[in-house]
Design a protein around this motif. Structure first.
Motif, mmCIF file in Angstrom:
data_model
loop_
_atom_site.group_PDB
_atom_site.id
_atom_site.type_symbol
_atom_site.label_atom_id
_atom_site.label_comp_id
_atom_site.label_asym_id
_atom_site.label_seq_id
_atom_site.Cartn_x
_atom_site.Cartn_y
_atom_site.Cartn_z
ATOM 1 N N VAL A 64 -7.215 -25.847 -15.064
ATOM 2 C CA VAL A 64 -6.352 -26.346 -16.148
ATOM 3 C C VAL A 64 -6.503 -25.495 -17.410
ATOM 4 C CG1 VAL A 64 -5.821 -28.322 -17.609
ATOM 5 C CG2 VAL A 64 -6.305 -28.669 -15.184
ATOM 6 N N PRO A 65 -7.704 -25.354 -17.976
ATOM 7 C CA PRO A 65 -7.806 -24.501 -19.160
ATOM 8 C C PRO A 65 -7.531 -23.028 -18.851
ATOM 9 C CG PRO A 65 -9.963 -25.286 -18.503
ATOM 10 C CD PRO A 65 -8.971 -26.014 -17.669
ATOM 11 N N GLY A 66 -7.902 -22.575 -17.664
ATOM 12 C CA GLY A 66 -7.631 -21.192 -17.282
ATOM 13 C C GLY A 66 -6.152 -20.898 -17.212
ATOM 14 N N PHE A 67 -5.388 -21.826 -16.661
ATOM 15 C CA PHE A 67 -3.936 -21.672 -16.561
ATOM 16 C C PHE A 67 -3.316 -21.636 -17.957
ATOM 17 C CE2 PHE A 67 0.419 -22.755 -15.596
ATOM 18 C CZ PHE A 67 0.635 -22.195 -14.347
ATOM 19 N N ILE A 68 -3.757 -22.529 -18.823
ATOM 20 C CA ILE A 68 -3.214 -22.587 -20.184
ATOM 21 C C ILE A 68 -3.513 -21.293 -20.940
ATOM 22 C CG2 ILE A 68 -3.439 -23.758 -22.417
ATOM 23 C CD1 ILE A 68 -3.897 -26.370 -20.771
ATOM 24 N N VAL A 69 -4.734 -20.806 -20.848
ATOM 25 C CA VAL A 69 -5.103 -19.554 -21.521
ATOM 26 C C VAL A 69 -4.312 -18.381 -20.944
ATOM 27 C CG1 VAL A 69 -7.000 -17.924 -21.896
ATOM 28 C CG2 VAL A 69 -7.378 -20.358 -22.207
ATOM 29 N N GLY A 70 -4.102 -18.363 -19.631
ATOM 30 C CA GLY A 70 -3.304 -17.309 -19.012
ATOM 31 C C GLY A 70 -1.865 -17.316 -19.493
ATOM 32 N N VAL A 71 -1.279 -18.502 -19.602
ATOM 33 C CA VAL A 71 0.095 -18.626 -20.102
ATOM 34 C C VAL A 71 0.183 -18.117 -21.535
ATOM 35 C CG1 VAL A 71 1.826 -20.318 -20.834
ATOM 36 C CG2 VAL A 71 0.840 -20.464 -18.552
ATOM 37 N N LEU A 72 -0.747 -18.544 -22.365
ATOM 38 C CA LEU A 72 -0.731 -18.107 -23.768
ATOM 39 C C LEU A 72 -0.897 -16.588 -23.881
ATOM 40 C CD1 LEU A 72 -2.826 -20.937 -25.439
ATOM 41 C CD2 LEU A 72 -0.353 -20.579 -25.567
ATOM 42 N N ALA A 73 -1.767 -16.011 -23.071
ATOM 43 C CA ALA A 73 -1.966 -14.562 -23.105
ATOM 44 C C ALA A 73 -0.699 -13.819 -22.696
ATOM 45 C CB ALA A 73 -3.132 -14.169 -22.201
ATOM 46 N N ILE A 74 -0.020 -14.303 -21.667
ATOM 47 C CA ILE A 74 1.224 -13.665 -21.232
ATOM 48 C C ILE A 74 2.261 -13.700 -22.340
ATOM 49 C CG2 ILE A 74 3.214 -13.893 -19.683
ATOM 50 C CD1 ILE A 74 1.214 -14.848 -17.534
ATOM 51 N N ILE A 75 2.447 -14.858 -22.938
ATOM 52 C CA ILE A 75 3.470 -15.002 -23.976
ATOM 53 C C ILE A 75 3.146 -14.133 -25.181
ATOM 54 C CG2 ILE A 75 4.484 -16.617 -25.633
ATOM 55 C CD1 ILE A 75 4.195 -18.780 -23.439
ATOM 56 N N ILE A 76 1.927 -14.211 -25.683
ATOM 57 C CA ILE A 76 1.563 -13.475 -26.892
ATOM 58 C C ILE A 76 1.638 -11.968 -26.674
ATOM 59 C CG2 ILE A 76 -0.355 -12.962 -28.455
ATOM 60 C CD1 ILE A 76 -1.158 -15.973 -28.107
ATOM 61 N N VAL A 77 1.034 -11.473 -25.604
ATOM 62 C CA VAL A 77 1.019 -10.026 -25.370
ATOM 63 C C VAL A 77 2.418 -9.509 -25.048
ATOM 64 C CG1 VAL A 77 0.108 -8.190 -23.889
ATOM 65 C CG2 VAL A 77 -1.403 -9.997 -24.703
ATOM 66 N N SER A 78 3.198 -10.253 -24.296
ATOM 67 C CA SER A 78 4.557 -9.807 -23.968
ATOM 68 C C SER A 78 5.440 -9.754 -25.201
ATOM 69 C CB SER A 78 5.189 -10.719 -22.916
ATOM 70 O OG SER A 78 4.556 -10.563 -21.677
ATOM 71 N N LEU A 79 5.289 -10.713 -26.097
ATOM 72 C CA LEU A 79 6.094 -10.696 -27.318
ATOM 73 C C LEU A 79 5.662 -9.584 -28.275
ATOM 74 C CD1 LEU A 79 6.554 -14.510 -28.016
ATOM 75 C CD2 LEU A 79 8.243 -12.893 -27.111
ATOM 76 N N LEU A 80 4.388 -9.212 -28.240
ATOM 77 C CA LEU A 80 3.911 -8.112 -29.081
ATOM 78 C C LEU A 80 4.234 -6.751 -28.476
ATOM 79 C CD1 LEU A 80 0.425 -9.487 -30.187
ATOM 80 C CD2 LEU A 80 2.510 -9.326 -31.558
ATOM 81 N N ASP A 81 4.444 -6.696 -27.184
ATOM 82 C CA ASP A 81 4.740 -5.454 -26.478
ATOM 83 C C ASP A 81 6.244 -5.205 -26.487
ATOM 84 O OD1 ASP A 81 4.196 -3.186 -25.006
ATOM 85 O OD2 ASP A 81 4.121 -4.230 -23.081
ATOM 86 N N LYS A 82 6.624 -3.940 -26.281
ATOM 87 C CA LYS A 82 8.043 -3.619 -26.194
ATOM 88 C C LYS A 82 8.566 -3.954 -24.801
ATOM 89 C CE LYS A 82 7.595 0.645 -27.502
ATOM 90 N NZ LYS A 82 7.911 2.040 -27.805
ATOM 91 N N SER A 83 9.699 -4.608 -24.771
ATOM 92 C CA SER A 83 10.326 -4.917 -23.498
ATOM 93 C C SER A 83 11.155 -3.717 -23.054
ATOM 94 C CB SER A 83 11.218 -6.148 -23.643
ATOM 95 O OG SER A 83 11.861 -6.432 -22.431
ATOM 96 N N THR A 84 11.203 -3.474 -21.749
ATOM 97 C CA THR A 84 12.006 -2.364 -21.244
ATOM 98 C C THR A 84 13.339 -2.889 -20.726
ATOM 99 O OG1 THR A 84 11.001 -2.536 -19.063
ATOM 100 C CG2 THR A 84 9.965 -1.028 -20.621
ATOM 101 N N GLU A 85 14.384 -2.167 -21.048
ATOM 102 C CA GLU A 85 15.722 -2.581 -20.622
ATOM 103 C C GLU A 85 15.861 -2.525 -19.108
ATOM 104 O OE1 GLU A 85 19.077 -0.906 -22.569
ATOM 105 O OE2 GLU A 85 18.112 -0.975 -24.528
#
Length: 99
Positions: A64-85
């Motif tokens: 449960v906490p591992g899943f939540i931390v993984g979700v937050l890491a994906i969202i934060i890092v993906s939003l800070l990273d450049k998306s490729t078209e």
């Protein structure tokens, strides 16, 4: 020091926390980046292991906490990273093909 069932339960918790969010986000969020996926795997796996080592006495299954931390890491890092078209185009093509 535990039964085989405890070991299997811990292994499934670790795999679920590390890879579960990445699989779900790769299917439903075209903005996820490679760096976000790697961050989600690492953060989910590490937090799962740390929860198991230090906070297993709480009675909360470590996925449960591992899943939540993984979700937050994906969202934060993906939003800070450049998306490729190219990836977003491929995602849109796959979604259109499904419809």
């Amino acid at each position: 020091s535990g039964s085989i069932m405890d070991l299997v339960s811990n292994a499934w918790g670790l795999f679920g926390a590390a890879f579960g969010p990445v699989v779900i986000f790769s299917l439903f969020w075209k903005r996820m980046t490679f760096k976000g996926a790697v961050a989600g795997i690492v953060a989910g796996g590490v937090s799962d292991a740390l929860w198991l080592i230090f906070l297993s006495s709480t009675g909360l299954y470590e996925i449960v906490p591992g899943f939540i931390v993984g979700v937050l890491a994906i969202i934060i890092v993906s939003l800070l990273d450049k998306s490729t078209e190219d990836v977003e185009k491929l995602f849109d093509t796959a979604v259109e093909y499904k419809d």
